[in-house]
Design a protein around this motif. Structure first.
Motif, short mmCIF file in Angstrom:
data_model
loop_
_atom_site.label_atom_id
_atom_site.label_comp_id
_atom_site.label_asym_id
_atom_site.label_seq_id
_atom_site.Cartn_x
_atom_site.Cartn_y
_atom_site.Cartn_z
N MET A 118 24.10 -52.38 -32.94
CA MET A 118 23.16 -52.85 -31.91
C MET A 118 22.02 -53.66 -32.53
SD MET A 118 22.82 -49.42 -29.53
CE MET A 118 21.53 -50.15 -28.51
N SER A 119 22.09 -53.88 -33.84
CA SER A 119 21.08 -54.64 -34.59
C SER A 119 19.73 -53.94 -34.63
CB SER A 119 20.93 -56.06 -34.01
OG SER A 119 22.16 -56.76 -34.10
N LYS A 120 19.77 -52.62 -34.58
CA LYS A 120 18.55 -51.83 -34.77
C LYS A 120 18.46 -51.41 -36.23
CE LYS A 120 17.08 -51.58 -30.45
NZ LYS A 120 15.75 -52.07 -30.02
N SER A 121 17.26 -51.45 -36.79
CA SER A 121 17.11 -51.20 -38.22
C SER A 121 17.11 -49.72 -38.59
CB SER A 121 15.81 -51.84 -38.73
OG SER A 121 14.68 -51.30 -38.06
N ARG A 122 16.72 -48.84 -37.63
CA ARG A 122 16.60 -47.41 -37.97
C ARG A 122 17.03 -46.56 -36.79
NH1 ARG A 122 10.79 -47.00 -41.11
NH2 ARG A 122 11.48 -44.88 -41.57
N LEU A 123 17.43 -45.34 -37.11
CA LEU A 123 17.71 -44.32 -36.11
C LEU A 123 16.94 -43.07 -36.47
CD1 LEU A 123 19.35 -43.12 -33.69
CD2 LEU A 123 21.02 -42.35 -35.40
N TYR A 124 16.07 -42.63 -35.59
CA TYR A 124 15.34 -41.38 -35.79
C TYR A 124 16.08 -40.26 -35.08
CZ TYR A 124 11.52 -44.29 -37.50
OH TYR A 124 10.76 -45.19 -38.22
N VAL A 125 16.01 -39.05 -35.67
CA VAL A 125 16.77 -37.92 -35.14
C VAL A 125 15.84 -36.73 -34.91
CG1 VAL A 125 18.71 -36.35 -35.50
CG2 VAL A 125 18.81 -38.69 -36.43
N VAL A 126 15.82 -36.22 -33.68
CA VAL A 126 15.07 -35.00 -33.38
C VAL A 126 15.93 -33.81 -33.78
CG1 VAL A 126 14.15 -33.57 -31.52
CG2 VAL A 126 13.73 -36.04 -31.53
N SER A 127 15.33 -32.87 -34.52
CA SER A 127 16.10 -31.75 -35.05
C SER A 127 15.27 -30.47 -35.05
CB SER A 127 16.56 -32.06 -36.49
OG SER A 127 17.29 -30.99 -37.03
N GLU A 128 15.96 -29.35 -34.88
CA GLU A 128 15.30 -28.05 -35.01
C GLU A 128 14.71 -27.91 -36.41
OE1 GLU A 128 14.76 -25.74 -32.84
OE2 GLU A 128 16.04 -26.35 -31.17
N LEU A 129 13.55 -27.31 -36.49
CA LEU A 129 12.84 -27.18 -37.75
C LEU A 129 13.67 -26.46 -38.82
CD1 LEU A 129 10.02 -27.76 -39.00
CD2 LEU A 129 9.37 -25.45 -38.29
N GLU A 130 14.43 -25.46 -38.40
CA GLU A 130 15.22 -24.69 -39.36
C GLU A 130 16.24 -25.55 -40.10
OE1 GLU A 130 14.60 -23.78 -36.30
OE2 GLU A 130 14.19 -21.61 -36.13
N ASN A 131 16.70 -26.65 -39.45
CA ASN A 131 17.70 -27.50 -40.09
C ASN A 131 17.18 -28.18 -41.35
OD1 ASN A 131 19.63 -26.90 -38.14
ND2 ASN A 131 19.08 -28.65 -36.87
N LEU A 132 15.85 -28.31 -41.44
CA LEU A 132 15.27 -28.93 -42.62
C LEU A 132 15.34 -27.99 -43.83
CD1 LEU A 132 14.18 -30.65 -40.24
CD2 LEU A 132 12.15 -31.07 -41.62
N GLN A 133 15.71 -26.73 -43.58
CA GLN A 133 15.84 -25.77 -44.67
C GLN A 133 17.29 -25.47 -45.01
OE1 GLN A 133 13.29 -22.29 -44.63
NE2 GLN A 133 11.76 -23.63 -45.55
N MET A 134 18.21 -26.32 -44.54
CA MET A 134 19.60 -26.16 -44.95
C MET A 134 19.69 -26.36 -46.45
SD MET A 134 21.52 -28.25 -41.87
CE MET A 134 23.17 -27.91 -42.49
N PRO A 135 20.59 -25.63 -47.12
CA PRO A 135 20.67 -25.74 -48.58
C PRO A 135 21.33 -27.04 -49.03
CG PRO A 135 22.38 -24.27 -47.76
CD PRO A 135 21.52 -24.62 -46.59
N GLY A 136 21.08 -27.41 -50.27
CA GLY A 136 21.82 -28.48 -50.93
C GLY A 136 21.56 -29.86 -50.36
N PHE A 137 22.59 -30.68 -50.42
CA PHE A 137 22.48 -32.10 -50.08
C PHE A 137 22.14 -32.31 -48.61
CE2 PHE A 137 24.56 -36.25 -49.06
CZ PHE A 137 23.69 -37.04 -49.79
N LEU A 138 22.74 -31.50 -47.72
CA LEU A 138 22.44 -31.65 -46.29
C LEU A 138 20.96 -31.37 -46.02
CD1 LEU A 138 25.54 -30.07 -44.51
CD2 LEU A 138 24.94 -32.49 -44.69
N GLY A 139 20.42 -30.37 -46.70
CA GLY A 139 19.00 -30.06 -46.54
C GLY A 139 18.12 -31.19 -47.02
N TYR A 140 18.51 -31.83 -48.11
CA TYR A 140 17.76 -32.99 -48.62
C TYR A 140 17.76 -34.11 -47.60
CZ TYR A 140 16.80 -37.16 -51.41
OH TYR A 140 16.30 -38.36 -51.88
N LEU A 141 18.93 -34.41 -47.03
CA LEU A 141 19.01 -35.46 -46.02
C LEU A 141 18.15 -35.13 -44.81
CD1 LEU A 141 22.80 -36.47 -45.91
CD2 LEU A 141 20.89 -37.82 -46.81
N MET A 142 18.25 -33.88 -44.33
CA MET A 142 17.50 -33.50 -43.15
C MET A 142 15.99 -33.58 -43.39
SD MET A 142 19.67 -32.91 -40.75
CE MET A 142 18.49 -32.25 -39.59
N THR A 143 15.57 -33.29 -44.62
CA THR A 143 14.14 -33.28 -44.92
C THR A 143 13.56 -34.67 -45.04
OG1 THR A 143 14.34 -31.15 -46.08
CG2 THR A 143 12.42 -32.51 -46.61
#
Length: 301
Positions: A118-143
């Motif tokens: 769609m030629s948009k430069s970014r996508l922001y994602v609303v997420s539950e706070l707990e997801n930012l504490q997922m372990p490993g690589f997924l947690g890094y991405l979420m944070t």
């Protein structure tokens, strides 16, 4: 195709949880077995720490890194993913809220690919706070990716959270809000939606970018009991607020229309009427052992 790590371990119990929740009509309930859990006090402390971190050079550097990772992952992992219906949103130049079915920790990649087209430069994602504490690589991405956390603090949700949404929308960017709330692993059917995404679309006078991801089983094996899955993103008709309606009335009407569109997209994609009787085919790619398949069949008799 979503990374192999997503289908390893714990899926049998998760699928059992999905079946039980579906049979009881609890379509927005949590079904994962190993999600991080925080007390209210821990959530408040973590949110304050996260908001402070957002202003640092370290965060800004890692944000650039994770956005590039998402770009690369989209090109590599989803290179065969199809996006259909882009003509429906070709005239959307401003901001908007994207809704899509939630079936994987990385399903935002499918939306990310769509947003790029769609030629948009970014996508922001609303997420539950707990997801930012997922372990490993997924947690890094979420944070460090463009994540807008949901939190328990009333002042944050009443002031800072909507301000963050408005600032992004004013920059003509898109925000992904999972209106189904919880993730149901590889669940094909659209689930009844909650009002939050539509409330903010109505409040800030932006369209809902209505999407539905179809999943098709491939012959190749991903891991034990799972085939690889291909994704087809269906971009549906955008849904605009009615300027003659109040925010609440608008949000309810938009919510109803979005769910109806997703249901129609499901029926068109799979060529079956939508009902919520649980079947083994509801879980894309799943090859249940015969004992599990028979138990599922018996539960429907």
């Amino acid at each position: 195709m979503i990374d192999k790590l997503i289908v390893q371990g714990g899926r049998t119990q998760v699928i059992a949880n999905i079946q039980k929740a579906a049979e009881e009509g609890r379509f927005n309930d949590k079904v994962e077995t190993d999600d991080p859990e925080l007390s209210r006090k821990q959530q408040e402390e973590f949110l304050a720490s996260y908001l402070e971190k957002e202003t640092t050079k370290t965060y800004k550097y890692n944000n650039v890194v994770t956005r590039e990772i998402m770009n690369i992952a989209t090109r590599v992992i989803l290179r065969s993913t199809q996006v259909e219906g882009l003509e429906n949103v070709q005239n959307i130049a401003g901001g908007g809220i994207v809704t899509s079915n939630h079936f994987s920790p990385l399903d935002s990649l499918v939306v990310h690919k769509t947003v790029k087209k769609m030629s948009k430069s970014r996508l922001y994602v609303v997420s539950e706070l707990e997801n930012l504490q997922m372990p490993g690589f997924l947690g890094y991405l979420m944070t460090y990716y463009d994540t807008i956390p949901l939190g328990p603090d009333k002042d944050y949700m009443g002031r800072q959270f909507p301000e963050a949404l408005k600032n992004i929308l004013d920059q003509k960017q898109l925000i992904l809000i999972y209106s189904e709330q919880e993730m149901w692993f590889n669940y094909r059917k659209p689930r009844p939606v909650k009002r939050g995404a539509y409330y903010y679309a109505a409040k800030f006078n932006v369209p809902i970018i209505s999407c539905f991801v179809e999943m098709r089983d491939l012959p190749d094996i991903e891991s034990d009991n799972f085939k690889k899955v291909a994704y087809i993103m269906h971009v549906l008709k955008p849904i605009y607020p009615d300027p003659a309606k109040a925010v609440r009335d608008n949000s309810l009407a938009m919510m109803k229309q979005d769910y109806a569109q997703k249901c129609a997209a499901y029926e068109k994609a799979y060529q079956v009427p939508l009902d919520y009787t649980f079947r083994t085919t509801d879980i894309a790619g799943w090859m249940p052992p015969k004992t599990e398949m028979q138990a599922s069949v018996n539960s429907m008799n």
